[in-house]
Design a protein around this motif. Sequence first.
Motif, mmCIF file in Angstrom:
data_model
loop_
_atom_site.group_PDB
_atom_site.id
_atom_site.type_symbol
_atom_site.label_atom_id
_atom_site.label_comp_id
_atom_site.label_asym_id
_atom_site.label_seq_id
_atom_site.Cartn_x
_atom_site.Cartn_y
_atom_site.Cartn_z
ATOM 1 N N GLY A 180 -0.394 -9.232 -5.021
ATOM 2 C CA GLY A 180 0.305 -8.217 -4.236
ATOM 3 C C GLY A 180 0.099 -6.821 -4.788
ATOM 4 N N LEU A 181 -0.425 -6.725 -6.004
ATOM 5 C CA LEU A 181 -0.615 -5.403 -6.607
ATOM 6 C C LEU A 181 -1.449 -4.455 -5.738
ATOM 7 C CD1 LEU A 181 -1.033 -6.347 -10.377
ATOM 8 C CD2 LEU A 181 0.825 -5.066 -9.349
ATOM 9 N N PRO A 182 -2.523 -4.937 -5.070
ATOM 10 C CA PRO A 182 -3.278 -4.005 -4.225
ATOM 11 C C PRO A 182 -2.432 -3.366 -3.127
ATOM 12 C CG PRO A 182 -4.535 -6.006 -4.563
ATOM 13 C CD PRO A 182 -3.177 -6.248 -5.144
ATOM 14 N N SER A 183 -1.325 -4.026 -2.747
ATOM 15 C CA SER A 183 -0.497 -3.468 -1.668
ATOM 16 C C SER A 183 0.105 -2.137 -2.068
ATOM 17 C CB SER A 183 0.620 -4.440 -1.300
ATOM 18 O OG SER A 183 1.594 -4.442 -2.316
ATOM 19 N N LEU A 184 0.117 -1.845 -3.377
ATOM 20 C CA LEU A 184 0.683 -0.569 -3.794
ATOM 21 C C LEU A 184 -0.220 0.582 -3.373
ATOM 22 C CD1 LEU A 184 1.906 -1.626 -7.334
ATOM 23 C CD2 LEU A 184 3.041 -1.844 -5.141
ATOM 24 N N ARG A 185 -1.511 0.288 -3.148
ATOM 25 C CA ARG A 185 -2.434 1.345 -2.742
ATOM 26 C C ARG A 185 -3.023 1.118 -1.358
ATOM 27 N NH1 ARG A 185 -3.739 4.754 -6.960
ATOM 28 N NH2 ARG A 185 -4.478 6.087 -5.283
ATOM 29 N N VAL B 255 -7.696 -7.755 3.815
ATOM 30 C CA VAL B 255 -8.972 -8.166 3.222
ATOM 31 C C VAL B 255 -8.802 -8.420 1.729
ATOM 32 C CG1 VAL B 255 -11.307 -7.403 2.718
ATOM 33 C CG2 VAL B 255 -10.349 -7.043 4.985
ATOM 34 N N SER B 256 -7.983 -7.582 1.067
ATOM 35 C CA SER B 256 -7.840 -7.787 -0.376
ATOM 36 C C SER B 256 -7.079 -9.076 -0.678
ATOM 37 C CB SER B 256 -7.168 -6.584 -1.028
ATOM 38 O OG SER B 256 -5.774 -6.695 -0.919
ATOM 39 N N LEU C 294 6.477 -5.547 -4.198
ATOM 40 C CA LEU C 294 6.153 -6.675 -5.082
ATOM 41 C C LEU C 294 7.194 -7.778 -4.946
ATOM 42 C CD1 LEU C 294 4.781 -4.966 -8.287
ATOM 43 C CD2 LEU C 294 3.546 -6.000 -6.393
ATOM 44 N N LEU C 295 8.455 -7.377 -4.756
ATOM 45 C CA LEU C 295 9.503 -8.378 -4.552
ATOM 46 C C LEU C 295 9.224 -9.193 -3.286
ATOM 47 C CD1 LEU C 295 12.239 -9.427 -5.599
ATOM 48 C CD2 LEU C 295 13.336 -7.806 -4.058
ATOM 49 N N ALA C 296 8.765 -8.512 -2.232
ATOM 50 C CA ALA C 296 8.436 -9.215 -0.990
ATOM 51 C C ALA C 296 7.317 -10.215 -1.243
ATOM 52 C CB ALA C 296 8.041 -8.224 0.103
ATOM 53 N N PHE C 297 6.297 -9.803 -2.001
ATOM 54 C CA PHE C 297 5.214 -10.732 -2.316
ATOM 55 C C PHE C 297 5.737 -11.915 -3.120
ATOM 56 C CE2 PHE C 297 2.020 -7.708 -0.937
ATOM 57 C CZ PHE C 297 0.986 -8.542 -0.551
#
Lengths: 311, 346
Positions: B113-118, B126-127, B221-224
């Motif tokens: 989920g880290l890529p979701s921050l950007r 895709v990521s 991140l909590l959602a992930f």
Amino acid sequence: MPLPSYTLGVIEASAYAPEVFARGLPSSLWSEQQSEGRVEPTGSVAAVASPLLSLQGIGLSFGGVVALADVDLSVRPGEIRAIIGPNGAGKSSLINVISGVYRPDRGHVLLDGVSYAQVPTQRLAHLGVARTFQNLALFKGLSVLDNVASGLAYKVRSNFAGQVLGIGRSRGEQRDSLSRADQVLEFLDLTAVRDRLAGTLPYGLQKRVELARALVAQPRLLLLDEPMAGMTASEKSEMAVFVRAARDRFATTVVLIEHDVGVVMGLSDRIAVLDYGRKIADATPDEVRNDQRVIDAYLGVASDNEDGAGI
Amino acid sequence: MTAISSDFPSAPALPKWIAPVLLLAFAYGVVPLIGSSYLFEAILLPFLALSLAGVGLNILTGYAGQVSLGSAAFMAAGAFAAYNFNLRVEGLPLIGSIVLAGLAAAAIGIVFGLPSLRLRGFYLAVSTLAAQFFVQWALTKFSWFSNDSASGVIDAPRLSIAGFALDGAIGRYLFALTIVAILTFLAHRLVSSQTGRNFIAIRDNETAARIIGIPVLKTKLLAFAISSFIIGVAGVIWAFAYLRTVEPAGFDLDRSFQILFIIIIGGLASMRGAFFGAALIVVFPLALSRLGGFLLGDLFDSGVLDMSQRIVLGALIILFLILEPDGLVALWDRVRRRLLFAWQST
């Protein structure tokens, strides 16, 4: 913003800072009080109070386009301060600088005496600053009540597990934010639409819900980005009443951007006029109305130079 | 101001919990008595596992607005983690393995989920494919995960809770039903809490959410994490209660898409939507094969079935996206209101 100019901005801002402090801060405060003493003899309390918000030498450009150039602004606690100007004068850029959405290339924002090169957006609510947006920024999938209650989300300290299980401080927090949201809805006459989805409301009401969401945290500084844009005349005067009532009830300082000069004149204590990113006037409504530069730039009268000589 | 909502009479004032409670009573009290083994093995068990996966993905995609194509990877992570916890930790009760498996899936969910921050939308989707491919690859590559089984296929342990064996079809059905009911209830509580409001706020307007002080990065991140936890437990049900075997190939990209289709067809940002969508996805191939066999006889072999299934499903998704973006749930609510209206006016 590309990285090189970003770092350049940092260097410039910090290099610029001592000069600003040496030159700008004391003298602007001094002149502030001088002019207040002159134009507003009755406002003696406001005159001695230090500014809640002050901008010092703010400069911002996008590529080669200068959005703001050396703008100073000082807002006293409890006043309703309007920023007007023609399209593209830099009004929205200024609000975005104050709320930290943009980082100025030079200059500082002083909030309650603390100086920021860029106001930390995620700390904004904790600093007592709330804002609304020119284009509605409500959460369409939430009810009106939940939209307003989310204005208190920054205070929530219970974690998700406590909220799911309904234990610990989560119950008190939930009850507290909903009841405070209800109070604000009642204050702004929105109780009838409390349970509607925000996205289904007519435009004018959505604007008012946004005001409610900003007010529920009882901010010390409320930034309104064109709160009356696209409204009918009666909606506008209604909104003006609400803004004034909000200031009186919550003792909030209001900075508002507006196109409609008529509404602004009646509502504001002082008005700053921007033109091409520069501040060309900063005074009471009456003075602004009679300021020749403002008339030329914005209010508009028949031009003296109708032939266009010299152009 | 209330013109829109007063078009239809509001439903009779039954408390909201009545319908789910009646349904659960039926599922616990009546279904085990009348259901055939085929109903449990072929319909209800996959339905329950996929519904739970749909609930999990709905939290992430429907509520928090973060698109993910890695659901099957989190299912696989849950299934293999539960298998290994059960195998390698002496005396760990089944429930303990399941909770730890969910936590393992949540940890992997946070990492991917880290890529979701950007990244947003399409790019984020895709990521998350990286999760899909990486997890499947790692589970195949390192035979430790499957206890060095030669085929990579492992048998699920026997299900038992507090010494009470749940081996038969009915036992496994009740096991799955209980877990799904509990997690769905908790998920329902979550989305109506302040955290759930934060999810929706970030989905609807991230800038405004940040400005009013919602901790955007933490909330994403909590959602992930929560979504992956639920999907991981769904993977355990899929492997332990439904298939009874665990193999990485069962959790491929097709499965991820299947779960995404479930929430699109069922209804985004709706707990019921996951169940509606899963019901359609599970029952539809069976109905199609019956119908095809009835109409075309022997011509309708498994190849034709597979192909026609994909075509019809694809067409359904397009139709839903165009005609009913809010999914089967919205359709159901509208039909119910109409019926109620007709019934009240007679």
